[in-house]
Design an enzyme around this catalytic site. Sequence first.
Site: not given
Ligand code: PLP
Length: 370
Positions: A109, A180, A204
């Site tokens: 990511w 993030d 998540k």
């Molecule tokens: C799933 C995830 C993303 C991407 O998320 P989207 O909503 O599909 O854009 C980005 N960063 C992390 C750490 C993730 O687990």
Amino acid sequence: MSATATAERVFNFSAGPAALPLPVLQEVQDELLCYPGAGASVMELSHRGKVFIDIMEQAEASIRSLLNISDDYAVLMLQGGAALQFSMIPANLLRDSGKSAQYLLTGAWGKKAIGEAKKEGTVDIAYSAAESNFDRVPTAGDYQTDDNAAYLYYCSNETIQGVQFQSEPQTGADVPLISDASSDFLSRPLDINKYGLLYACAQKNAGPAGVTVVIIRRDLLERGSESLPGYLNYKNHASNGSMWNTPPTFPIYVLGKVAKWLQNDIGGLETMEAQNRAKSALLYGTIDKHPEFYLGHAQTDCRSMMNVTFNLPNEELLGQFVAEASKQNLQNLKGHRSVGGIRASIYNAMPHEGAQALASFMDDFANKNG
Ligand SMILES: *Cc1c(COP(=O)(O)O)cnc(C)c1O
């Protein structure tokens, strides 16, 4: 929820969209056709009406209370997923700043975020774990901080590789820290005052897909240029209470219920963290018990409490593991295609019994096939 539907629910180890707390789903079901007092479903209500504004304010208040967020920060609820933040962050904070942004690269990511940031300005990859196939995070001294950086960005938990920072990384003096936190948001307490901006897509660990929470220190709202497309400017969302346009009402409603569940049923993030630690200790303990058979991906001190990644001695055993686990209602264990192996995602909503069932399955499987 009908007894049959509840009984058919499996232990769902999906990385995302992921399991939600059963009591939350049950409440959503109860209220689906008619939100109490509204005469209509939440999905049918104006975002400008009193009922929905209350729902949104309560969701924000719960998140603020769980993380102790002061009024120095705005809490935004946006669309576009985590992926849009890969672009919004550098568009607001890097573009035309005359500075470069530092990124710590510890997995898939982070890599995507760097790709998007490069479109907006100069990126300094201050640390990369690519050489060791993303099995670790840096410790202080592994990289040089830059006092003149626009910000320092990292991903607190790399969902695909299963590596997690145990504490915040070092930044240059007065350099905003950006995280993030998509896959470990609300899994443990954190000191938001250490951050300039922290964001998480909900699907998540915090709710359904469709809403992304952005917590941003208010002084940073001034940095976005007026020439940015309106949706991309954080200031527009902050000054309109996340109603610059129609917010994702239904996902926000469910997110609010998950946050309430954390407050009232779980009792806050310290308790949640203790439960998450206990679950992950069960799985890592089983990996360590069979070190010749289960090959953990992450270095021991960087192991993720949320996504447990490991491999088996060969592809045949891997396939057999997934198939046999599935028969025991342990589902969605296959690792991401880019890494292979097994990934067991054990977010907040995974009950202790789920982690226990997987650990004992792993133990049996290794004893039979090792
Ligand atoms: C799933 C995830 C993303 C991407 O998320 P989207 O909503 O599909 O854009 C980005 N960063 C992390 C750490 C993730 O687990």
